[in-house]
Design a protein around this motif. Structure first.
Motif, PDB file in Angstrom:
ATOM      1  N   GLY A  86       0.811  -1.215   0.000  1.00 34.13           N
ATOM      2  CA  GLY A  86       0.000   0.000   0.000  1.00 34.13           C
ATOM      3  C   GLY A  86       0.841   1.259   0.000  1.00 34.13           C
ATOM      4  N   THR A  87       1.862   1.310   0.861  1.00 36.84           N
ATOM      5  CA  THR A  87       2.724   2.480   0.947  1.00 36.84           C
ATOM      6  C   THR A  87       3.542   2.660  -0.324  1.00 36.84           C
ATOM      7  OG1 THR A  87       2.907   2.126   3.331  1.00 36.84           O
ATOM      8  CG2 THR A  87       4.505   3.607   2.328  1.00 36.84           C
ATOM      9  N   PHE A  88       4.015   1.546  -0.902  1.00 30.92           N
ATOM     10  CA  PHE A  88       4.829   1.636  -2.104  1.00 30.92           C
ATOM     11  C   PHE A  88       4.059   2.300  -3.251  1.00 30.92           C
ATOM     12  CE2 PHE A  88       5.668  -0.353  -6.245  1.00 30.92           C
ATOM     13  CZ  PHE A  88       6.942   0.138  -6.480  1.00 30.92           C
ATOM     14  N   PHE A  89       2.867   1.835  -3.524  1.00 30.84           N
ATOM     15  CA  PHE A  89       2.112   2.384  -4.652  1.00 30.84           C
ATOM     16  C   PHE A  89       1.640   3.809  -4.374  1.00 30.84           C
ATOM     17  CE2 PHE A  89       1.716  -2.181  -5.600  1.00 30.84           C
ATOM     18  CZ  PHE A  89       2.116  -2.155  -6.929  1.00 30.84           C
ATOM     19  N   ARG A  90       1.400   4.121  -3.103  1.00 28.84           N
ATOM     20  CA  ARG A  90       1.000   5.488  -2.778  1.00 28.84           C
ATOM     21  C   ARG A  90       2.148   6.465  -3.003  1.00 28.84           C
ATOM     22  NH1 ARG A  90       0.155   5.203   2.634  1.00 28.84           N
ATOM     23  NH2 ARG A  90       2.128   6.229   3.064  1.00 28.84           N
ATOM     24  N   ARG A 100       5.384   7.656  -7.204  1.00 30.20           N
ATOM     25  CA  ARG A 100       5.870   8.796  -7.982  1.00 30.20           C
ATOM     26  C   ARG A 100       7.038   9.475  -7.279  1.00 30.20           C
ATOM     27  NH1 ARG A 100       1.560  13.007 -10.253  1.00 30.20           N
ATOM     28  NH2 ARG A 100       1.035  11.078 -11.364  1.00 30.20           N
ATOM     29  N   GLY A 101       6.942   9.599  -5.965  1.00 31.24           N
ATOM     30  CA  GLY A 101       8.024  10.251  -5.229  1.00 31.24           C
ATOM     31  C   GLY A 101       9.295   9.427  -5.173  1.00 31.24           C
ATOM     32  N   ARG A 123      13.824  16.659   2.784  1.00 26.10           N
ATOM     33  CA  ARG A 123      13.203  17.792   2.099  1.00 26.10           C
ATOM     34  C   ARG A 123      12.032  17.364   1.226  1.00 26.10           C
ATOM     35  NH1 ARG A 123      16.107  19.154  -1.626  1.00 26.10           N
ATOM     36  NH2 ARG A 123      17.796  17.635  -1.532  1.00 26.10           N
ATOM     37  N   ARG A 124      12.125  16.180   0.647  1.00 21.47           N
ATOM     38  CA  ARG A 124      11.111  15.787  -0.332  1.00 21.47           C
ATOM     39  C   ARG A 124      10.393  14.499   0.017  1.00 21.47           C
ATOM     40  NH1 ARG A 124      14.816  16.890  -5.764  1.00 21.47           N
ATOM     41  NH2 ARG A 124      15.199  19.115  -5.362  1.00 21.47           N
ATOM     42  N   ASP A 125      10.663  13.945   1.167  1.00 17.57           N
ATOM     43  CA  ASP A 125      10.040  12.677   1.558  1.00 17.57           C
ATOM     44  C   ASP A 125       8.825  12.968   2.426  1.00 17.57           C
ATOM     45  OD1 ASP A 125       9.564  10.036   1.792  1.00 17.57           O
ATOM     46  OD2 ASP A 125      11.378   9.533   2.897  1.00 17.57           O
ATOM     47  N   PRO A 126       7.618  12.552   2.024  1.00 14.21           N
ATOM     48  CA  PRO A 126       6.438  12.832   2.844  1.00 14.21           C
ATOM     49  C   PRO A 126       6.523  12.158   4.196  1.00 14.21           C
ATOM     50  CG  PRO A 126       5.928  11.240   1.117  1.00 14.21           C
ATOM     51  CD  PRO A 126       7.297  11.767   0.832  1.00 14.21           C
ATOM     52  N   ASP A 127       5.965  12.814   5.214  1.00  7.36           N
ATOM     53  CA  ASP A 127       5.933  12.223   6.543  1.00  7.36           C
ATOM     54  C   ASP A 127       5.114  10.941   6.519  1.00  7.36           C
ATOM     55  OD1 ASP A 127       7.444  14.270   7.623  1.00  7.36           O
ATOM     56  OD2 ASP A 127       5.677  15.491   8.105  1.00  7.36           O
ATOM     57  N   PRO A 128       5.421   9.987   7.383  1.00  9.83           N
ATOM     58  CA  PRO A 128       4.659   8.742   7.404  1.00  9.83           C
ATOM     59  C   PRO A 128       3.248   8.979   7.893  1.00  9.83           C
ATOM     60  CG  PRO A 128       6.164   8.828   9.276  1.00  9.83           C
ATOM     61  CD  PRO A 128       6.492  10.005   8.396  1.00  9.83           C
ATOM     62  N   LEU A 144      18.760  13.604  -3.012  1.00  7.43           N
ATOM     63  CA  LEU A 144      17.402  13.599  -3.558  1.00  7.43           C
ATOM     64  C   LEU A 144      16.349  13.973  -2.523  1.00  7.43           C
ATOM     65  CD1 LEU A 144      17.519  10.392  -5.804  1.00  7.43           C
ATOM     66  CD2 LEU A 144      17.463  12.778  -6.560  1.00  7.43           C
ATOM     67  N   GLY A 145      16.779  14.245  -1.280  1.00  6.21           N
ATOM     68  CA  GLY A 145      15.845  14.683  -0.252  1.00  6.21           C
ATOM     69  C   GLY A 145      15.074  13.570   0.417  1.00  6.21           C
ATOM     70  N   GLN A 146      15.585  12.336   0.372  1.00  8.23           N
ATOM     71  CA  GLN A 146      14.897  11.218   1.005  1.00  8.23           C
ATOM     72  C   GLN A 146      15.195  11.175   2.501  1.00  8.23           C
ATOM     73  OE1 GLN A 146      12.739   9.230  -0.894  1.00  8.23           O
ATOM     74  NE2 GLN A 146      13.226  10.870  -2.337  1.00  8.23           N
TER      75      GLN A 146
END
Length: 510
Positions: free
Chosen positions: A65-69, A72-73, A162-167, A452-454
Motif C-alpha cells: 500500500g505504501t509503495f504504490f502510494r 511517484r516520489g 526535504r522531499r520525503d512525505p511524513d509517514p 534527492l531529499g529522502q
C-alpha cells in the motif's frame, strides 16, 4: 539447521561496538558450521527457496500500500539506484582485471557483494561453470557485514528530509480538550479536511455526546481534538483555547475503547465504509497497527489485527464488538487459502523465463516473484471474500522464520566454498574486491538518496533493498519504527534484482 539458527541468534545479539548483526548471525554461524563437513550443506536448496519466499512475500504484503502510494516520489531514487549499479559493475570489471581475478569469479563477487542469489544463477549460466559460486561465497558475507555497518552509521545520524512525505503512522498521537471561542463549521478547522486531526467528544450546555461530522460549533462548546502534536496545536489555536479538564475522562455518557479487527468482513474496508457515525453514533479516532498509531481518516483501510479506537455512546459496546470481531485468537491465525495462494502465484511468476541476447535468460526467481505478487496483493487488501493481508503479528512471525531459514541454509551451503578459498591469495583478493564493491555501492547510494531529499528511514530501507539483503532490513527494522523503511525496501528490491541479473552477465563475460 535448528542449531545454526539458535546459535546464530545468540551471535546476532552480541554487540560489536554500535552494531548487532541480528538475523545475519545465522548466516555467519552457517558458514562456520558448513565448512566442517560438505554433507551439512547438501540438499538445502528447497529450504533456501521456501525461507526467502516467505520473507519477501510478507514484506511485500506489508509494504504494498505504501509503495504504490509513494511510487511517484520514489522514481528518482529508483533511477539513481540503476546508475549506481551500472557504475559498480564497471568498477567490478576494472578491479578484477587489476587484481588478476578471473571474469567468472568477478561476476560471482559482484553478485555476492550485492547479495543477489538470482544474479549468481545468471552468472553461472553465462560462465558455464561453478566458478562464480566461489566468488559469491567469498563476497557475500562482506556484503552483509559492510552494509550493516553503513546502515548503523546512517540510522545513528538522521537528517531532515526535504522531499520525503511524513509517514501516515503518526507516532505519538495526542488528544486534548479545547473550548470554542471562534464558532464555525467543523470543516473550517485546520487539518480536518486534510485528515490531519479528528474530533470526537462534544460538550454543549453541560451535556456530552459524540461530535457529528457536519457539526456547527458554537461559542462555549468544548471538544476533544486528536492528531499529531503540531496539527492539534494548530486546530486548538483556531478553535480558541485548551482546557485542562479532559472530556474523555468522563465516561458516564460517552465511552471509548479499542476493538481488535478480527472480522474478515471488516478487513480491507475503509473507515468510511463502516459508517460508524451513521450506524452507532460514534467516531473512529485512531488505529494501532503494530507499534504505530495511525489517525483514522475516512480513507484508511483496516487490516486484520488492527486495534481501532472508537468513541461511542454508552450501550453500543456489544454491537461494536460484533462488528469488529474483537478476538485476539482470531488474529493469531492466518488464512491458509489466501497466504499459500499468494506465495504459490509469486513462485510461479518467478519461474517465467525470458530469453536474452547471447543465450542468457532472465527470471524474477523465488526472491522477486513473491515480492512483486505480495506488493500487488498488499495494495488490493482483499478480492471479494478473500483477504490477502495478514495480521501484523502473524506477518512478522512468518517473516522472521523465513529469514532465519534462508540465512541459515545459505550459510551451510556456502561454507565449504568459503573455507576452501577464504585464506588463499586469490580468495583474499576477491574478499577485498567484494568490500570495495559493496562499500562503494552503499556509500554512493546513501549520498544519492540524501541529495534527492529522502528521509533517513526510507534511505536505510531502500539501501537494504538495493543491496538485496533481508538481514539488513531486519536490522533496520530493529532500530527504526517507520513504514517508509519497508516501502523503500520494496521499491528497490525487485528493481535491483532485475538490473543485477542483466549487469552480472556483462561482468562475467568481459
Amino acid at each position: 539447521m535448528m542449531l545454526v539458527v539458535a546459535l546464530g541468534t545468540l551471535l546476532g545479539a552480541v554487540p560489536f561496538g554500535p552494531v548487532r548483526f541480528g538475523a545475519a548471525g545465522a548466516l555467519f554461524v552457517g558458514l562456520a558450521v558448513g565448512a566442517l563437513d560438505p554433507r551439512l550443506g547438501e540438499g538445502l536448496g528447497l529450504v533456501q527457496t521456501l525461507g526467502l519466499a516467505l520473507f519477501v512475500y510478507t514484506v511485500g504484503l506489508a509494504a504494498g500500500g505504501t509503495f504504490f502510494r509513494d511510487l511517484r516520489g520514489q522514481l528518482p531514487l529508483m533511477a539513481g539506484s540503476i546508475v549506481v549499479l551500472v557504475v559498480v559493475a564497471g568498477v567490478a570489471v576494472l578491479a578484477a582485471r587489476w587484481a588478476g581475478i578471473p571474469a567468472a569469479m568477478a561476476g560471482g563477487a559482484y553478485a555476492g557483494a550485492l547479495t543477489s542469489t538470482p544474479a549468481l544463477a545468471a552468472a553461472t549460466t553465462a560462465a558455464g561453470s561453478q566458478e562464480p559460486a566461489v566468488g559469491y561465497s567469498l563476497a557475500y558475507p562482506m556484503g552483509v557485514l559492510v552494509s550493516i555497518v553503513v546502515v548503523a552509521v546512517v540510522t545513528a545520524r538522521p537528517w531532515q528530509a526535504r522531499r520525503d512525505p511524513d509517514p501516515t503512522a503518526g507516532i505519538g498521537l495526542i488528544d486534548v480538550s479545547a473550548e470554542v471561542e471562534h464558532p464555525g463549521p467543523l470543516s473550517a478547522i485546520p487539518g480536518v479536511a486534510q485528515g490531519e486531526v479528528r474530533l470526537s467528544y462534544l460538550e454543549r450546555d453541560g451535556a456530552t455526546r459524540v461530535v457529528d461530522a457536519d457539526e456547527d460549533l458554537q461559542a462555549g462548546d468544548r471538544v476533544v481534538v486528536v492528531g499529531s502534536r503540531e496539527a492539534v496545536e494548530r486546530a486548538v489555536e483556531h478553535l480558541g483555547r485548551r482546557v485542562h479538564r479532559h472530556l474523555a475522562h468522563d465516561r458516564s455518557v460517552v465511552h471509548f475503547r479499542r476493538f481488535v479487527v478480527s472480522n474478515r468482513k471488516v478487513a480491507g474496508r475503509t473507515v468510511h465504509d463502516l459508517d460508524i457515525p451513521g450506524r452507532f453514533g460514534g467516531v473512529v479516532t485512531r488505529v494501532r497497527r503494530g507499534d504505530r498509531d495511525l489517525l483514522a481518516g475516512d480513507d484508511l483501510v483496516l487490516q486484520l489485527g488492527d486495534r481501532v479506537r472508537v468513541v461511542f455512546p454508552r450501550g453500543r459496546l456489544t454491537e461494536l464488538s460484533e462488528i469488529f470481531g474483537d478476538s485476539e485468537r482470531g488474529v493469531s491465525e492466518i488464512d491458509p487459502l489466501s497466504a499459500m495462494t499468494g506465495i504459490a502465484v509469486g513462485l510461479l511468476l518467478g519461474l517465467i523465463t525470458v530469453p536474452l541476447p547471447g543465450g542468457a535468460a532472465f527470471a524474477l526467481g523465488s526472491a522477486a516473484g513473491p515480492l512483486v505478487v505480495g506488493m500487488v496483493l498488499g495494495r488490493l487488501d482483499r478480492t471479494g471474500p478473500i483477504v490477502w493481508t495478514l495480521p501484523n503479528a502473524a506477518n512478522l512471525t512468518i517473516r522472521q522464520l523465513g529469514l532465519l531459514l534462508f540465512l541459515g541454509a545459505t550459510g551451510l551451503s556456502s561454507g565449504q566454498a568459503f573455507a576452501a578459498q577464504a585464506f588463499t591469495p586469490l580468495g583474499l583478493r576477491v574478499v577485498l574486491v567484494g568490500i570495495l564493491l559493496v562499500g562503494l555501492a552503499a556509500v554512493a547510494f546513501v549520498v544519492m538518496a540524501r541529495l534527492l531529499g529522502q528521509s533517513t528511514p526510507r534511505t536505510a530501507g531502500a539501501l537494504a533493498g538495493f543491496v538485496g539483503q533481508p538481514a539488513i532490513l531486519a536490522y533496520v527494522g530493529g532500530r527504526v519504527s517507520d513504514e517508509r523503511v519497508e516501502a523503500g525496501y520494496a521499491s528497490l528490491f525487485a528493481l535491483g534484482i532485475i538490473v543485477k541479473i542483466l549487469l552480472v552477465q556483462f561482468v562475467t563475460t568481459l
